[in-house]
Design a protein around this motif. Sequence first.
Motif, PDB file in Angstrom:
ATOM      1  N   VAL A 138       4.124  -2.751   3.780  1.00  0.00           N
ATOM      2  CA  VAL A 138       3.904  -1.577   2.939  1.00  0.00           C
ATOM      3  C   VAL A 138       4.902  -1.606   1.786  1.00  0.00           C
ATOM      4  O   VAL A 138       6.071  -1.948   1.968  1.00  0.00           O
ATOM      5  N   PHE A 139       4.385  -1.289   0.589  1.00  0.00           N
ATOM      6  CA  PHE A 139       5.191  -1.325  -0.628  1.00  0.00           C
ATOM      7  C   PHE A 139       5.080   0.019  -1.350  1.00  0.00           C
ATOM      8  O   PHE A 139       4.151   0.787  -1.114  1.00  0.00           O
ATOM      9  N   ASP A 140       5.999   0.271  -2.249  1.00  0.00           N
ATOM     10  CA  ASP A 140       6.032   1.533  -2.993  1.00  0.00           C
ATOM     11  C   ASP A 140       5.353   1.434  -4.361  1.00  0.00           C
ATOM     12  O   ASP A 140       5.715   2.162  -5.286  1.00  0.00           O
ATOM     13  N   ASP A 141       4.357   0.569  -4.491  1.00  0.00           N
ATOM     14  CA  ASP A 141       3.682   0.424  -5.782  1.00  0.00           C
ATOM     15  C   ASP A 141       2.193   0.783  -5.691  1.00  0.00           C
ATOM     16  O   ASP A 141       1.367   0.248  -6.405  1.00  0.00           O
ATOM     17  N   GLY A 142       1.885   1.730  -4.815  1.00  0.00           N
ATOM     18  CA  GLY A 142       0.506   2.177  -4.657  1.00  0.00           C
ATOM     19  C   GLY A 142       0.143   3.252  -5.660  1.00  0.00           C
ATOM     20  O   GLY A 142       0.915   3.558  -6.578  1.00  0.00           O
ATOM     21  N   PRO A 143      -1.031   3.849  -5.497  1.00  0.00           N
ATOM     22  CA  PRO A 143      -1.498   4.870  -6.439  1.00  0.00           C
ATOM     23  C   PRO A 143      -0.551   6.071  -6.508  1.00  0.00           C
ATOM     24  O   PRO A 143      -0.251   6.689  -5.504  1.00  0.00           O
ATOM     25  N   ARG A 144      -0.076   6.367  -7.692  1.00  0.00           N
ATOM     26  CA  ARG A 144       0.874   7.469  -7.892  1.00  0.00           C
ATOM     27  C   ARG A 144       0.214   8.834  -7.682  1.00  0.00           C
ATOM     28  O   ARG A 144       0.881   9.803  -7.362  1.00  0.00           O
ATOM     29  N   ASN A 145      -1.113   8.897  -7.859  1.00  0.00           N
ATOM     30  CA  ASN A 145      -1.793  10.188  -7.712  1.00  0.00           C
ATOM     31  C   ASN A 145      -2.037  10.560  -6.248  1.00  0.00           C
ATOM     32  O   ASN A 145      -2.528  11.640  -5.954  1.00  0.00           O
ATOM     33  N   THR A 146      -1.701   9.651  -5.319  1.00  0.00           N
ATOM     34  CA  THR A 146      -1.825   9.983  -3.891  1.00  0.00           C
ATOM     35  C   THR A 146      -0.450   9.846  -3.248  1.00  0.00           C
ATOM     36  O   THR A 146       0.417  10.660  -3.484  1.00  0.00           O
ATOM     37  N   THR A 147      -0.241   8.791  -2.478  1.00  0.00           N
ATOM     38  CA  THR A 147       1.020   8.642  -1.740  1.00  0.00           C
ATOM     39  C   THR A 147       2.042   7.747  -2.435  1.00  0.00           C
ATOM     40  O   THR A 147       3.209   7.759  -2.071  1.00  0.00           O
ATOM     41  N   GLY A 148       1.583   6.922  -3.380  1.00  0.00           N
ATOM     42  CA  GLY A 148       2.479   5.948  -4.010  1.00  0.00           C
ATOM     43  C   GLY A 148       2.708   4.722  -3.147  1.00  0.00           C
ATOM     44  O   GLY A 148       3.441   3.809  -3.523  1.00  0.00           O
ATOM     45  N   LYS A 149       2.069   4.669  -1.981  1.00  0.00           N
ATOM     46  CA  LYS A 149       2.242   3.549  -1.049  1.00  0.00           C
ATOM     47  C   LYS A 149       1.072   2.564  -1.169  1.00  0.00           C
ATOM     48  O   LYS A 149      -0.056   2.957  -1.459  1.00  0.00           O
ATOM     49  N   ARG A 150       1.378   1.292  -0.937  1.00  0.00           N
ATOM     50  CA  ARG A 150       0.345   0.250  -0.845  1.00  0.00           C
ATOM     51  C   ARG A 150       0.533  -0.463   0.479  1.00  0.00           C
ATOM     52  O   ARG A 150       1.451  -1.246   0.649  1.00  0.00           O
ATOM     53  N   HIS A 151      -0.329  -0.147   1.424  1.00  0.00           N
ATOM     54  CA  HIS A 151      -0.335  -0.845   2.707  1.00  0.00           C
ATOM     55  C   HIS A 151      -1.165  -2.101   2.481  1.00  0.00           C
ATOM     56  O   HIS A 151      -2.388  -2.036   2.385  1.00  0.00           O
ATOM     57  N   CYS A 152      -0.489  -3.226   2.347  1.00  0.00           N
ATOM     58  CA  CYS A 152      -1.115  -4.519   2.045  1.00  0.00           C
ATOM     59  C   CYS A 152      -1.386  -5.206   3.383  1.00  0.00           C
ATOM     60  O   CYS A 152      -0.465  -5.702   4.031  1.00  0.00           O
ATOM     61  N   ILE A 153      -2.653  -5.229   3.805  1.00  0.00           N
ATOM     62  CA  ILE A 153      -3.006  -5.586   5.174  1.00  0.00           C
ATOM     63  C   ILE A 153      -3.852  -6.852   5.213  1.00  0.00           C
ATOM     64  O   ILE A 153      -4.792  -7.016   4.420  1.00  0.00           O
ATOM     65  N   ASN A 154      -3.542  -7.732   6.135  1.00  0.00           N
ATOM     66  CA  ASN A 154      -4.355  -8.923   6.358  1.00  0.00           C
ATOM     67  C   ASN A 154      -5.709  -8.498   6.917  1.00  0.00           C
ATOM     68  O   ASN A 154      -5.770  -7.801   7.936  1.00  0.00           O
ATOM     69  N   GLY A 155      -6.783  -8.913   6.269  1.00  0.00           N
ATOM     70  CA  GLY A 155      -8.115  -8.582   6.757  1.00  0.00           C
ATOM     71  C   GLY A 155      -8.366  -9.133   8.151  1.00  0.00           C
ATOM     72  O   GLY A 155      -9.104  -8.536   8.936  1.00  0.00           O
ATOM     73  N   ALA A 156      -7.736 -10.262   8.480  1.00  0.00           N
ATOM     74  CA  ALA A 156      -7.908 -10.873   9.803  1.00  0.00           C
ATOM     75  C   ALA A 156      -7.334  -9.990  10.911  1.00  0.00           C
ATOM     76  O   ALA A 156      -7.694 -10.143  12.071  1.00  0.00           O
ATOM     77  N   ALA A 157      -6.464  -9.067  10.563  1.00  0.00           N
ATOM     78  CA  ALA A 157      -5.873  -8.163  11.553  1.00  0.00           C
ATOM     79  C   ALA A 157      -6.776  -6.963  11.816  1.00  0.00           C
ATOM     80  O   ALA A 157      -6.479  -6.157  12.697  1.00  0.00           O
ATOM     81  N   LEU A 158      -7.866  -6.852  11.058  1.00  0.00           N
ATOM     82  CA  LEU A 158      -8.716  -5.671  11.125  1.00  0.00           C
ATOM     83  C   LEU A 158     -10.144  -6.005  11.535  1.00  0.00           C
ATOM     84  O   LEU A 158     -10.666  -7.072  11.220  1.00  0.00           O
ATOM     85  N   ASP A 159     -10.779  -5.041  12.180  1.00  0.00           N
ATOM     86  CA  ASP A 159     -12.221  -5.003  12.362  1.00  0.00           C
ATOM     87  C   ASP A 159     -12.661  -3.714  11.703  1.00  0.00           C
ATOM     88  O   ASP A 159     -11.881  -2.747  11.604  1.00  0.00           O
ATOM     89  N   PHE A 160     -13.916  -3.678  11.242  1.00  0.00           N
ATOM     90  CA  PHE A 160     -14.415  -2.482  10.586  1.00  0.00           C
ATOM     91  C   PHE A 160     -15.499  -1.833  11.434  1.00  0.00           C
ATOM     92  O   PHE A 160     -16.423  -2.506  11.887  1.00  0.00           O
TER      93      PHE A 160
END
Length: 165
Positions: A138-160
Amino acid sequence: MGKRLLLIVLVVLSGCKGHTQEKENKKKTEKETTFKVNKTDAEWRAELTDMEYQVLRKAATERAFSSDLLDNKQKGTYVCAGCGTPLFKSEHKFDSGTGWPSFDREIKGNVAYDVDYNIGVARSEEHCATCGGHLGHVFDDGPRNTTGKRHCINGAALDFIPEGN
């Protein structure tokens, strides 16, 4: 003369082996956490694809722009590929341009954090709070109009899981 001396000093300093990273990594292994879902390495290998295993259990990073979930625009929930714990909601996903699925917030209580020094600097690592699988950072360069956070996640770690399922 001054440039040569500076170059020599830089080479010597960059060649020195730092011990802070080793100490931090040692601390991390000393405080191994027991998670709700615990499996042997052989069990994880049998249940996960090779890429899922490398990412979730060995903290690898998939190649940028390689995840099928990167451009997924469906409504639903992103869950841990290791244990099925809900981690992120589709309405919090955004296009960060980095090549990995990115979210501005997690599902509270389902994502845990640690600090890793794998690249020589402190980064906030994210893992599944249920099975301990590595997700990303997680980094602090996400959207400023929401949380400002960018959770940069490996797609392989996720199922949808699409909405309604």
